[in-house]
Design a protein around this motif. Structure first.
Motif, PDB file in Angstrom:
ATOM      1  N   ALA A 111      24.464  66.652 -72.938  1.00 56.22           N
ATOM      2  CA  ALA A 111      23.596  67.196 -71.898  1.00 56.22           C
ATOM      3  C   ALA A 111      23.138  68.600 -72.269  1.00 56.22           C
ATOM      4  O   ALA A 111      22.005  68.994 -71.989  1.00 56.22           O
ATOM      5  N   ALA A 112      24.015  69.372 -72.913  1.00 54.06           N
ATOM      6  CA  ALA A 112      23.655  70.734 -73.320  1.00 54.06           C
ATOM      7  C   ALA A 112      22.471  70.720 -74.283  1.00 54.06           C
ATOM      8  O   ALA A 112      21.615  71.611 -74.242  1.00 54.06           O
ATOM      9  N   ALA A 113      22.418  69.704 -75.139  1.00 57.06           N
ATOM     10  CA  ALA A 113      21.314  69.613 -76.101  1.00 57.06           C
ATOM     11  C   ALA A 113      19.992  69.325 -75.406  1.00 57.06           C
ATOM     12  O   ALA A 113      18.926  69.690 -75.918  1.00 57.06           O
ATOM     13  N   ARG A 114      20.035  68.664 -74.235  1.00 59.22           N
ATOM     14  CA  ARG A 114      18.792  68.335 -73.514  1.00 59.22           C
ATOM     15  C   ARG A 114      18.417  69.392 -72.476  1.00 59.22           C
ATOM     16  O   ARG A 114      17.335  69.329 -71.890  1.00 59.22           O
ATOM     17  N   ALA A 115      19.309  70.335 -72.236  1.00 62.55           N
ATOM     18  CA  ALA A 115      19.083  71.319 -71.168  1.00 62.55           C
ATOM     19  C   ALA A 115      17.876  72.197 -71.468  1.00 62.55           C
ATOM     20  O   ALA A 115      17.576  72.500 -72.626  1.00 62.55           O
ATOM     21  N   ARG A 178      18.598  73.142 -64.756  1.00 62.67           N
ATOM     22  CA  ARG A 178      18.449  73.065 -66.219  1.00 62.67           C
ATOM     23  C   ARG A 178      18.121  71.641 -66.670  1.00 62.67           C
ATOM     24  O   ARG A 178      17.702  71.437 -67.816  1.00 62.67           O
ATOM     25  N   HIS A 179      18.304  70.676 -65.775  1.00 64.97           N
ATOM     26  CA  HIS A 179      18.074  69.270 -66.110  1.00 64.97           C
ATOM     27  C   HIS A 179      17.100  68.624 -65.122  1.00 64.97           C
ATOM     28  O   HIS A 179      17.127  67.413 -64.934  1.00 64.97           O
ATOM     29  N   GLU A 180      16.255  69.463 -64.540  1.00 66.77           N
ATOM     30  CA  GLU A 180      15.344  68.984 -63.499  1.00 66.77           C
ATOM     31  C   GLU A 180      14.379  67.925 -64.020  1.00 66.77           C
ATOM     32  O   GLU A 180      13.981  67.019 -63.284  1.00 66.77           O
ATOM     33  N   ARG A 181      13.987  68.006 -65.282  1.00 71.92           N
ATOM     34  CA  ARG A 181      13.036  67.035 -65.812  1.00 71.92           C
ATOM     35  C   ARG A 181      13.666  65.645 -65.936  1.00 71.92           C
ATOM     36  O   ARG A 181      12.965  64.634 -65.915  1.00 71.92           O
ATOM     37  N   GLY A 221      30.462  73.934 -59.799  1.00 68.86           N
ATOM     38  CA  GLY A 221      29.186  73.315 -59.446  1.00 68.86           C
ATOM     39  C   GLY A 221      28.546  72.608 -60.626  1.00 68.86           C
ATOM     40  O   GLY A 221      27.874  71.577 -60.468  1.00 68.86           O
ATOM     41  N   THR A 222      28.756  73.138 -61.824  1.00 71.52           N
ATOM     42  CA  THR A 222      28.228  72.491 -63.035  1.00 71.52           C
ATOM     43  C   THR A 222      28.886  71.128 -63.244  1.00 71.52           C
ATOM     44  O   THR A 222      28.218  70.140 -63.569  1.00 71.52           O
ATOM     45  N   HIS A 223      30.206  71.071 -63.053  1.00 74.63           N
ATOM     46  CA  HIS A 223      30.911  69.797 -63.193  1.00 74.63           C
ATOM     47  C   HIS A 223      30.429  68.784 -62.149  1.00 74.63           C
ATOM     48  O   HIS A 223      30.219  67.602 -62.461  1.00 74.63           O
ATOM     49  N   LEU A 224      30.256  69.236 -60.916  1.00 74.17           N
ATOM     50  CA  LEU A 224      29.773  68.322 -59.869  1.00 74.17           C
ATOM     51  C   LEU A 224      28.373  67.806 -60.189  1.00 74.17           C
ATOM     52  O   LEU A 224      28.081  66.622 -60.025  1.00 74.17           O
ATOM     53  N   ALA A 225      27.516  68.707 -60.641  1.00 71.62           N
ATOM     54  CA  ALA A 225      26.142  68.313 -60.948  1.00 71.62           C
ATOM     55  C   ALA A 225      26.099  67.290 -62.083  1.00 71.62           C
ATOM     56  O   ALA A 225      25.382  66.287 -62.002  1.00 71.62           O
ATOM     57  N   HIS A 226      26.873  67.520 -63.135  1.00 69.83           N
ATOM     58  CA  HIS A 226      26.846  66.584 -64.264  1.00 69.83           C
ATOM     59  C   HIS A 226      27.487  65.250 -63.903  1.00 69.83           C
ATOM     60  O   HIS A 226      27.046  64.197 -64.392  1.00 69.83           O
ATOM     61  N   GLY A 227      28.519  65.285 -63.062  1.00 73.45           N
ATOM     62  CA  GLY A 227      29.095  64.029 -62.603  1.00 73.45           C
ATOM     63  C   GLY A 227      28.086  63.218 -61.809  1.00 73.45           C
ATOM     64  O   GLY A 227      27.963  61.996 -61.987  1.00 73.45           O
ATOM     65  N   ALA A 228      27.337  63.899 -60.944  1.00 69.61           N
ATOM     66  CA  ALA A 228      26.331  63.214 -60.128  1.00 69.61           C
ATOM     67  C   ALA A 228      25.171  62.712 -60.988  1.00 69.61           C
ATOM     68  O   ALA A 228      24.656  61.610 -60.768  1.00 69.61           O
ATOM     69  N   ILE A 229      24.756  63.502 -61.974  1.00 69.36           N
ATOM     70  CA  ILE A 229      23.668  63.085 -62.863  1.00 69.36           C
ATOM     71  C   ILE A 229      24.095  61.849 -63.658  1.00 69.36           C
ATOM     72  O   ILE A 229      23.317  60.908 -63.847  1.00 69.36           O
ATOM     73  N   ALA A 230      25.353  61.840 -64.109  1.00 67.82           N
ATOM     74  CA  ALA A 230      25.851  60.698 -64.875  1.00 67.82           C
ATOM     75  C   ALA A 230      25.892  59.443 -64.005  1.00 67.82           C
ATOM     76  O   ALA A 230      25.524  58.357 -64.458  1.00 67.82           O
TER      77      ALA A 230
END
Length: 240
Positions: A111-115, A178-181, A221-230
């Motif tokens: 995810a960091a590579a796509r941010a 950072r991952h809105e797109r 919040g970063t962990h929650l966001a990435h869990g939800a995105i996944a």
């Protein structure tokens, strides 16, 4: 609730990361400088009021200085209690990308590579909008806080609930933007945002812990966001 607790534990475990420590030092230092500058301005303004206004005639000779210092101390402490969350989060917004990037590099390298890091202008706009929302909502509930003042605990509970809502949104937005797109809307369920915001708002009431609470909240919040995105990417139904 389990996801929120897990995110807080992971966020706490990363407080020793050098990148996170640097951001914590910068954000805490600037926040304290803002309040120190505000206290100096209050002290200076009260000095003008005491020495040139009607208060001078009401105070006995020699008491102008102590009265000015006492009033400045009380007002500054009150401002710190009421406005710490607003100022700390506004300052943290400028360094949020560094915290989110550190968490992503350690736990979510793909995810960091796509941010897409936010430009300064966007960070500034988000910071101002967040501070505006916080000031407006806190001002809206101020009459209720004053009415409940006689209960002792009432004002603290009202402000805790209000700030839980505000913090939950801001702390998860930091990573999601950072991952809105890839995810056009904040995917973290509202109850998780509220739970995270409540936990961080409660920490902000604890002396010394309140200085690191915003940084811990940004990491969690970063962990929650990435869990939800996944989960969204895996096809989980969208939560309210």
């Amino acid at each position: 609730m389990q996801a929120v607790l897990a995110s807080l534990v992971k966020g706490f475990g990363q407080l020793g990361d050098p990148a996170v420590i640097r951001v914590a030092a910068k954000s805490v230092g600037i926040t304290l400088l803002v309040f120190a500058a505000g206290a100096a301005m209050v002290w200076w303004g009260l000095g003008l009021l005491v020495r040139s206004g009607p208060l001078e005639a009401l105070l006995p000779d020699g008491y102008e200085g102590p009265a000015q210092a006492f009033a400045a101390l009380v007002l500054s402490l009150l401002a710190f209690w009421l406005l710490f969350r607003v100022v700390a989060l506004a300052v943290l917004q400028f360094f949020a990308d560094e915290i989110v990037a550190a968490v992503e590099a350690r736990h979510y390298p793909q995810a960091a590579a796509r941010a897409k890091p936010l430009p300064f202008a966007r960070d500034l706009a988000n910071s101002l909008r967040g501070a505006g929302r916080a000031l407006a909502l806190n001002a809206l509930v101020l009459p209720l806080v004053l009415v409940l003042w006689i209960t002792g605990i009432g004002p603290a509970l009202v402000l805790l609930l209000v700030n839980a809502v505000l913090l939950g949104r801001e702390l998860t937005d930091m990573a999601w933007l950072r991952h809105e797109r890839d995810c056009p809307a904040n995917p973290v369920p509202k109850f998780q945002r509220f739970a995270l915001g409540g936990a961080i708002a409660a920490l902000m009431l604890v002396p010394f812990a309140n200085l690191l609470a915003p940084v811990l909240g940004a990491a969690a919040g970063t962990h929650l966001a990435h869990g939800a995105i996944a989960r969204r990417g895996a096809g989980e139904p969208r939560h309210a």
